[in-house]
Write a protein that holds these residues in place. Structure first.
Motif, PDB file in Angstrom:
ATOM      1  N   PHE A 114      -4.355 -16.262 -13.186  1.00 55.20           N
ATOM      2  CA  PHE A 114      -4.025 -15.271 -12.155  1.00 55.20           C
ATOM      3  C   PHE A 114      -4.871 -15.583 -10.918  1.00 55.20           C
ATOM      4  N   GLU A 115      -4.264 -16.204  -9.954  1.00 56.94           N
ATOM      5  CA  GLU A 115      -4.951 -16.529  -8.706  1.00 56.94           C
ATOM      6  C   GLU A 115      -4.703 -15.428  -7.693  1.00 56.94           C
ATOM      7  N   VAL A 116      -5.765 -14.770  -7.298  1.00 63.54           N
ATOM      8  CA  VAL A 116      -5.636 -13.679  -6.338  1.00 63.54           C
ATOM      9  C   VAL A 116      -5.378 -14.249  -4.946  1.00 63.54           C
ATOM     10  N   LYS A 117      -4.268 -13.853  -4.380  1.00 62.38           N
ATOM     11  CA  LYS A 117      -3.881 -14.339  -3.043  1.00 62.38           C
ATOM     12  C   LYS A 117      -4.101 -13.274  -1.977  1.00 62.38           C
ATOM     13  N   SER A 118      -3.954 -11.997  -2.380  1.00 56.70           N
ATOM     14  CA  SER A 118      -4.068 -10.933  -1.389  1.00 56.70           C
ATOM     15  C   SER A 118      -4.561  -9.643  -2.030  1.00 56.70           C
ATOM     16  N   ILE A 119      -5.287  -8.869  -1.235  1.00 52.07           N
ATOM     17  CA  ILE A 119      -5.728  -7.540  -1.629  1.00 52.07           C
ATOM     18  C   ILE A 119      -5.396  -6.602  -0.478  1.00 52.07           C
ATOM     19  N   SER A 120      -4.544  -5.616  -0.722  1.00 48.12           N
ATOM     20  CA  SER A 120      -4.148  -4.694   0.332  1.00 48.12           C
ATOM     21  C   SER A 120      -5.233  -3.651   0.569  1.00 48.12           C
ATOM     22  N   ASP A 121      -5.090  -2.896   1.630  1.00 51.36           N
ATOM     23  CA  ASP A 121      -6.079  -1.870   1.956  1.00 51.36           C
ATOM     24  C   ASP A 121      -6.187  -0.807   0.869  1.00 51.36           C
ATOM     25  N   ASP A 122      -5.086  -0.572   0.141  1.00 59.51           N
ATOM     26  CA  ASP A 122      -5.126   0.421  -0.938  1.00 59.51           C
ATOM     27  C   ASP A 122      -5.347  -0.231  -2.306  1.00 59.51           C
ATOM     28  N   PHE A 123      -5.927  -1.459  -2.286  1.00 58.73           N
ATOM     29  CA  PHE A 123      -6.354  -2.169  -3.500  1.00 58.73           C
ATOM     30  C   PHE A 123      -5.188  -2.548  -4.411  1.00 58.73           C
ATOM     31  N   VAL A 124      -4.107  -3.000  -3.801  1.00 58.64           N
ATOM     32  CA  VAL A 124      -3.029  -3.622  -4.563  1.00 58.64           C
ATOM     33  C   VAL A 124      -3.234  -5.137  -4.492  1.00 58.64           C
ATOM     34  N   ILE A 125      -3.299  -5.766  -5.656  1.00 61.19           N
ATOM     35  CA  ILE A 125      -3.609  -7.188  -5.747  1.00 61.19           C
ATOM     36  C   ILE A 125      -2.339  -7.983  -6.032  1.00 61.19           C
ATOM     37  N   ASN A 126      -2.025  -8.907  -5.116  1.00 63.03           N
ATOM     38  CA  ASN A 126      -0.829  -9.764  -5.263  1.00 63.03           C
ATOM     39  C   ASN A 126       0.449  -8.957  -5.473  1.00 63.03           C
ATOM     40  N   ASP A 127       0.478  -7.739  -4.961  1.00 59.76           N
ATOM     41  CA  ASP A 127       1.644  -6.850  -5.123  1.00 59.76           C
ATOM     42  C   ASP A 127       1.983  -6.594  -6.581  1.00 59.76           C
ATOM     43  N   LYS A 128       1.017  -6.797  -7.490  1.00 59.26           N
ATOM     44  CA  LYS A 128       1.290  -6.659  -8.919  1.00 59.26           C
ATOM     45  C   LYS A 128       0.380  -5.667  -9.623  1.00 59.26           C
ATOM     46  N   ILE A 129      -0.862  -5.577  -9.148  1.00 60.81           N
ATOM     47  CA  ILE A 129      -1.855  -4.762  -9.847  1.00 60.81           C
ATOM     48  C   ILE A 129      -2.523  -3.808  -8.864  1.00 60.81           C
ATOM     49  N   LYS A 130      -2.605  -2.549  -9.273  1.00 65.57           N
ATOM     50  CA  LYS A 130      -3.278  -1.530  -8.460  1.00 65.57           C
ATOM     51  C   LYS A 130      -4.581  -1.154  -9.155  1.00 65.57           C
ATOM     52  N   ALA A 131      -5.674  -1.133  -8.390  1.00 67.36           N
ATOM     53  CA  ALA A 131      -6.978  -0.801  -8.947  1.00 67.36           C
ATOM     54  C   ALA A 131      -7.642   0.293  -8.126  1.00 67.36           C
ATOM     55  N   ASP A 132      -8.389   1.168  -8.815  1.00 71.41           N
ATOM     56  CA  ASP A 132      -9.191   2.162  -8.098  1.00 71.41           C
ATOM     57  C   ASP A 132     -10.396   1.501  -7.451  1.00 71.41           C
ATOM     58  N   LYS A 133     -10.944   0.525  -8.167  1.00 73.60           N
ATOM     59  CA  LYS A 133     -12.108  -0.207  -7.672  1.00 73.60           C
ATOM     60  C   LYS A 133     -11.927  -1.696  -7.941  1.00 73.60           C
ATOM     61  N   ILE A 134     -12.522  -2.492  -7.078  1.00 71.53           N
ATOM     62  CA  ILE A 134     -12.442  -3.943  -7.242  1.00 71.53           C
ATOM     63  C   ILE A 134     -13.852  -4.530  -7.177  1.00 71.53           C
TER      64      ILE A 134
END
Length: 406
Positions: A129-149
């Motif tokens: 799982f290569e992380v390409k992007s992290i959105s402002d609301d902590f969505v990673i690669n448009d696949k995973i949402k996290a409360d904290k990173i």
């Protein structure tokens, strides 16, 4: 979309320890690992033996780090005793070697990794799982949402293990200049004829900085503990930034005291006496008192002195040249052997990180750990200590903050 309380990006020592600590208070933790396995760089440390930490007391240990004030809280949160107990509780014992270096008794880094992995039984691990992007609301690669990173992606060294300069740009955190650390030096002169020669317990100087240790001569330059430790000071003193350009053009000189146990005056007195009493001895044989055999011919060629010259035939000028070069033998350095750099100097600016939690002071709920931060130390277990301690503090802080909200 999958949702997690805490997502740890990077499955190296800092990331693994962060996940272990986070899972103490959270049952919803995931590690996102770029490789098909965890801990690829960890397996290479200490020549595959894993120099897991340094046994010096914390107060003394901290003096070896440029960023000692920042590291203080994390080091006291995860002490060496507590760190080693993770493994001792699973049956792995440790040995202490020279300079307070700690290794597993089995001398296998794979044993360290296996035990660390055992502690991740309650953690989800997503491989490849290569992380390409992290959105402002902590969505990673448009696949995973996290409360904290927690970002523990490492530096730029050992790119084959997944480290990449791109990892620094996953967030908007400010960065310091990125440089090579604990790195061999490339010499202007071809040293292939003496590759493999070791200069034992010499003093290496760069400007006003001095380090005592062994120097190993390679086909392309100089390495060994003395050179590797000095390289941090050298790299930091030179103006370059790998974020902007990976073509590092350097040209400087280092000097090696080949006889640090004797002063120039003491050598002068000894030479004056020996050159009379041992006048028929050839200089190449006499120098065996001071130099490694395989280095003598190279040394004499560099100072333009015939090795078969008898001591009684060496004039005052040549004698002084001998003494000067024994005390200050120089090499011109033209580069860093970047493929063998062990750590990264620079990274996420520490001014933007809370040292008591490892949380960003700019982006709430974003944490950093390990080599991705502007943290580094010398060889001898110092850098793995950073990884484990900052990782543990980041994971603990992230999970405790969530717990407090409930």
């Amino acid at each position: 979309m999958e949702e997690y309380e805490i997502a740890v990006i990077g499955g190296g020592p800092a990331g693994i320890m962060a996940a272990i600590a986070a899972s103490k208070n959270s049952s919803n933790v995931i590690i996102l690992e770029k490789n098909p396995k965890l801990g690829r760089k960890l397996l290479t440390t200490g020549g595959g033996r894993c120099n897991i930490t340094n046994a010096k007391p914390i107060k003394k240990l901290l003096k070896f780090y440029p960023q000692k004030n920042f590291l203080k809280h994390s080091f006291y949160t995860l002490t060496n005793e507590y760190l080693l107990s993770f493994f001792e509780n699973k049956g792995l014992n440790f040995i202490e070697e020279d300079n307070n270096r700690i290794f597993p008794e089995s001398e296998k880094s794979s044993d360290i990794l296996k035990i660390l992995t055992d502690y991740l039984e309650d953690v989800v691990i997503s491989y490849n799982f290569e992380v390409k992007s992290i959105s402002d609301d902590f969505v990673i690669n448009d696949k995973i949402k996290a409360d904290k990173i927690i970002i523990a992606t490492g530096g730029i060294t050992y790119p084959q293990t997944g480290c990449s300069i791109d990892n620094y740009f996953l967030t908007s955190q400010p960065l310091t200049d990125i440089k090579y650390g604990l790195v061999p030096l490339v010499t202007k002169k071809d040293l292939s004829s003496i590759a493999g020669v070791t200069l034992y317990d010499v003093v290496i100087s760069y400007k006003k900085t001095k380090v005592q240790g062994n120097v190993l001569i390679s086909h392309v330059g100089l390495t060994g503990p003395g050179i590797i430790d000095l390289s941090n000071d050298i790299s930091e003193s030179i103006s370059y930034n790998l974020l902007e350009n990976d073509d590092v053009d350097v040209d400087f000189e280092i000097a090696i005291d080949l006889c640090p146990e004797s002063s120039r005056e003491e050598l002068q007195d000894k030479f004056n006496q020996d050159f009379q009493t041992k006048g028929k001895t050839m200089i190449k044989n006499y120098l065996k008192l001071f130099l490694t055999n395989k280095f003598i011919d190279f040394f004499l060629d560099e100072i333009n002195l015939d090795g078969e010259t008898q001591l009684s035939r060496i004039n005052k000028k040549s004698k002084n040249r001998l003494i000067e070069n024994l005390k200050r033998f120089t090499f011109n350095i033209t580069g860093f052997n970047d493929k063998l750099a062990k750590v990264t100097i620079g990274g996420i600016d520490l001014d933007s990180i809370n040292p008591k939690t490892m949380e960003s002071t700019i982006i709430p709920d974003l944490y950093f750990a390990g080599e991705v931060l502007d943290l580094h130390g010398p060889t001898g277990g110092y850098n793995l200590k950073i990884a484990f301690s900052t990782g543990y503090l980041a994971g603990l802080s992230a999970s405790e903050k969530k717990k407090d909200r409930n």
